[in-house]
Design a protein around this motif. Structure first.
Motif, mmCIF file in Angstrom:
data_model
loop_
_atom_site.group_PDB
_atom_site.id
_atom_site.type_symbol
_atom_site.label_atom_id
_atom_site.label_comp_id
_atom_site.label_asym_id
_atom_site.label_seq_id
_atom_site.Cartn_x
_atom_site.Cartn_y
_atom_site.Cartn_z
ATOM 1 N N TYR A 273 0.825 -1.205 0.000
ATOM 2 C CA TYR A 273 0.000 0.000 0.000
ATOM 3 C C TYR A 273 0.863 1.261 0.000
ATOM 4 C CZ TYR A 273 -3.946 3.001 1.120
ATOM 5 O OH TYR A 273 -4.910 3.963 1.084
ATOM 6 N N TYR A 274 1.928 1.245 0.820
ATOM 7 C CA TYR A 274 2.791 2.431 0.924
ATOM 8 C C TYR A 274 4.055 2.319 0.074
ATOM 9 C CZ TYR A 274 -0.300 3.797 4.700
ATOM 10 O OH TYR A 274 -1.412 4.140 5.425
ATOM 11 N N ASN A 275 4.101 1.275 -0.749
ATOM 12 C CA ASN A 275 5.227 1.158 -1.662
ATOM 13 C C ASN A 275 6.586 1.091 -0.973
ATOM 14 O OD1 ASN A 275 5.468 1.054 -4.543
ATOM 15 N ND2 ASN A 275 3.857 2.608 -4.528
ATOM 16 N N ILE A 276 6.666 0.314 0.076
ATOM 17 C CA ILE A 276 7.937 0.178 0.797
ATOM 18 C C ILE A 276 8.479 -1.231 0.568
ATOM 19 C CG2 ILE A 276 9.080 0.320 3.062
ATOM 20 C CD1 ILE A 276 6.542 1.925 3.993
ATOM 21 N N GLY A 277 9.739 -1.326 0.196
ATOM 22 C CA GLY A 277 10.388 -2.643 0.075
ATOM 23 C C GLY A 277 10.093 -3.376 -1.218
ATOM 24 N N ILE A 278 9.535 -2.690 -2.182
ATOM 25 C CA ILE A 278 9.153 -3.346 -3.439
ATOM 26 C C ILE A 278 10.404 -3.698 -4.261
ATOM 27 C CG2 ILE A 278 7.767 -3.125 -5.550
ATOM 28 C CD1 ILE A 278 6.087 -2.983 -2.990
ATOM 29 N N LYS A 279 11.342 -2.765 -4.311
ATOM 30 C CA LYS A 279 12.554 -2.998 -5.105
ATOM 31 C C LYS A 279 13.281 -4.249 -4.602
ATOM 32 C CE LYS A 279 16.916 -0.975 -6.548
ATOM 33 N NZ LYS A 279 17.725 -2.060 -5.954
ATOM 34 N N GLU A 280 13.351 -4.398 -3.290
ATOM 35 C CA GLU A 280 14.068 -5.534 -2.695
ATOM 36 C C GLU A 280 13.444 -6.856 -3.145
ATOM 37 O OE1 GLU A 280 13.292 -2.769 -1.250
ATOM 38 O OE2 GLU A 280 15.181 -1.986 -0.457
ATOM 39 N N ILE A 281 12.124 -6.852 -3.287
ATOM 40 C CA ILE A 281 11.454 -8.080 -3.725
ATOM 41 C C ILE A 281 11.882 -8.422 -5.153
ATOM 42 C CG2 ILE A 281 9.207 -9.132 -4.229
ATOM 43 C CD1 ILE A 281 8.094 -7.440 -1.888
ATOM 44 N N TRP A 282 12.006 -7.398 -5.988
ATOM 45 C CA TRP A 282 12.404 -7.668 -7.384
ATOM 46 C C TRP A 282 13.865 -8.013 -7.508
ATOM 47 C CZ3 TRP A 282 9.228 -10.079 -9.614
ATOM 48 C CH2 TRP A 282 7.906 -9.901 -9.204
ATOM 49 N N ASP A 283 14.629 -7.480 -6.592
ATOM 50 C CA ASP A 283 16.035 -7.888 -6.576
ATOM 51 C C ASP A 283 16.122 -9.372 -6.234
ATOM 52 O OD1 ASP A 283 16.679 -5.345 -7.193
ATOM 53 O OD2 ASP A 283 17.369 -4.761 -5.184
ATOM 54 N N MET A 284 15.277 -9.810 -5.306
ATOM 55 C CA MET A 284 15.271 -11.232 -4.916
ATOM 56 C C MET A 284 14.889 -12.113 -6.113
ATOM 57 S SD MET A 284 12.867 -13.179 -2.105
ATOM 58 C CE MET A 284 11.317 -12.436 -2.614
ATOM 59 N N VAL A 285 13.852 -11.711 -6.837
ATOM 60 C CA VAL A 285 13.430 -12.499 -7.994
ATOM 61 C C VAL A 285 14.567 -12.564 -9.024
ATOM 62 C CG1 VAL A 285 11.784 -12.656 -9.911
ATOM 63 C CG2 VAL A 285 10.980 -11.985 -7.655
ATOM 64 N N GLY A 286 15.206 -11.436 -9.237
ATOM 65 C CA GLY A 286 16.320 -11.379 -10.181
ATOM 66 C C GLY A 286 17.457 -12.294 -9.764
ATOM 67 N N GLU A 287 17.732 -12.278 -8.479
ATOM 68 C CA GLU A 287 18.803 -13.113 -7.943
ATOM 69 C C GLU A 287 18.492 -14.601 -8.160
ATOM 70 O OE1 GLU A 287 20.575 -13.696 -3.558
ATOM 71 O OE2 GLU A 287 19.693 -11.722 -3.901
ATOM 72 N N TYR A 288 17.236 -14.936 -7.920
ATOM 73 C CA TYR A 288 16.805 -16.332 -8.115
ATOM 74 C C TYR A 288 16.982 -16.751 -9.577
ATOM 75 C CZ TYR A 288 13.659 -20.342 -8.578
ATOM 76 O OH TYR A 288 13.135 -21.572 -8.870
#
Ligand SMILES: Nc1nc2c(ncn2[C@@H]2O[C@H](COP(=O)(O)OP(=O)(O)OP(=O)(O)O)[C@@H](O)[C@H]2O)c(=O)[nH]1
Ligand SMILES: [Mg+2]
Length: 364
Positions: A273-288
């Motif tokens: 909702y507040y757009n916090i921590g979204i980038k980190e989630i995509w970094d995780m997907v990228g890493e995987y």
């Protein structure tokens, strides 16, 4: 005389001849007709990224009509060589976990990076009303206005297997249309996670904190499938609780046997909702992605999935042909009754139905 008022008696008054009413429909307007495209035209349109044509093709995939299915299969086959290049991500979570809100936030993040996103869903439950799909669209408000996002609600009606197969086929069409990221959403309450897991590269489980017993009520199987567990609503007063829940999940994950991928699932907190921590989630997907592409698991899993869907399709077709065979359809209930009356055993009954089916196989 047509108008008696024009008589000399009424001098000074003149009534003109009337004109006919104009037609309410403009006869010169050419109404755009929904064109019946050939399979090649469909494919051409899809490859050009034409969303209208893509949508129509997806409608064919979802249709139960035999002619539509034939056409759909031809289109899919022609699109296959252009498919397979996207990152496929499954997203699950219980109702209210914030799937729609999160997909909106994740999606906007990806669109800003220049990606094209298709959002599909698997939800075979009949309880879900149209209203709730509408609700979803409003929760994906930002995304639904983006030209680089294609949002398609779950195909309605049908068995889980059928619904899942349609979504699997829709992925092919979306990829051919140039979507480089595909989300497949499902509500985390039952069997549908397994179906989603069988068509995605990365499986994301959305969890909530704050109930004190976070680990209860989550099926072990679902947690075992997750490549990432993300704890939503880590905002305001909820941040500490979210961090605590994250620690609990990390501990619990250590109790599971290591995954075939060699990847250890990560646990992150965020706020959709507040757009916090979204980038980190995509970094995780990228890493995987990088990790599994390097160790070969990515391709291995895609091959396993292709195999799985081949058998699923065969099973589906066999079941359909059997139950829709006119000879079988006519005898099914009477035979069932014989079983209920203890006149024949279930196995004899099944064998009779199978024999009947095989005898009448060529008759449509
Ligand atoms: N505080 C807070 N509220 C959130 C957050 N994300 C979602 N919500 C709220 O949680 C409620 C449910 O969010 P949805 O996105 O509709 O959840 P969902 O998982 O899609 O729910 P279903 O479609 O019913 O399965 C809404 O009222 C959201 O506004 C968040 O990050 N923080
Ligand atoms: Mg939702």
């Amino acid at each position: 005389m047509e108008h008696p008022e024009n008589d000399d008696l009424y001098r000074g008054l003149k009534v003109n001849k009337g004109v006919a009413d104009v037609p309410t429909v403009n006869p010169y307007l050419k109404r755009p007709q929904r064109k019946a495209y050939t399979p090649s035209e469909f494919v051409e349109g899809i490859l050009k990224g034409n969303i209208t044509i893509l949508s129509q093709a997806v409608t064919l995939v979802e249709s139960a009509k035999y002619e539509h299915q034939q056409l759909a299969q031809e289109i899919i086959e022609k699109c296959l060589p252009f498919a397979g290049k996207s990152v496929r991500i499954g997203i699950t979570g219980v109702p209210g976990a914030g799937k729609s809100t999160s997909i909106d936030a994740f999606g906007m993040h990806l669109i800003k990076e220049g990606r094209k996103l298709a959002v599909l869903a698997i939800d075979p439950s009949s309880e879900r009303s149209k209203g709730s799909i509408l609700g979803d669209k409003t929760r994906m408000e930002a995304l639904s206005r983006e030209k680089d996002a294609f949002i398609r609600p779950s195909p309605s009606a049908g068995s889980l297997g059928g619904v899942a197969r349609k979504t699997r086929e829709t992925i092919v069409l979306c990829e051919a249309a140039g979507f480089d990221t595909v989300f497949v959403e499902t509500v985390g309450v039952g069997q549908s996670e397994t179906a989603v897991h069988s068509m995605v590269d990365f499986f994301l489980l959305i969890q909530l904190a704050g109930t004190g017993d976070e680990l209860q009520g989550i099926k072990r199987g679902i947690m075992e499938m997750a490549d990432g567990i993300i704890i939503n609503k880590a905002d305001g007063d909820n941040i500490d609780k979210a961090n605590l829940a994250a620690a609990q999940f990390r501990n619990a994950l250590h109790l599971f046997p290591p995954a075939d991928s060699g990847w250890f699932p990560k646990v992150l907190t965020y706020s959709g909702y507040y757009n916090i921590g979204i980038k980190e989630i995509w970094d995780m997907v990228g890493e995987y992605m990088e990790f599994t592409k390097k160790n070969g698991y990515f391709n291995y899993k895609r091959n396993e999935q292709a195999k799985y869907w081949m058998y699923e399709s065969i099973n589906d077709t066999l079941r359909e042909t059997f139950y829709h065979n006119p000879a079988v359809e006519g005898m099914l209930i009477p035979t069932e009754q014989q079983v209920l009356n203890n006149e024949i055993s279930s196995f004899v009954a099944a064998k009779r139905m199978m024999d009947l089916f095989l005898e009448n196989l060529s008759k449509k």
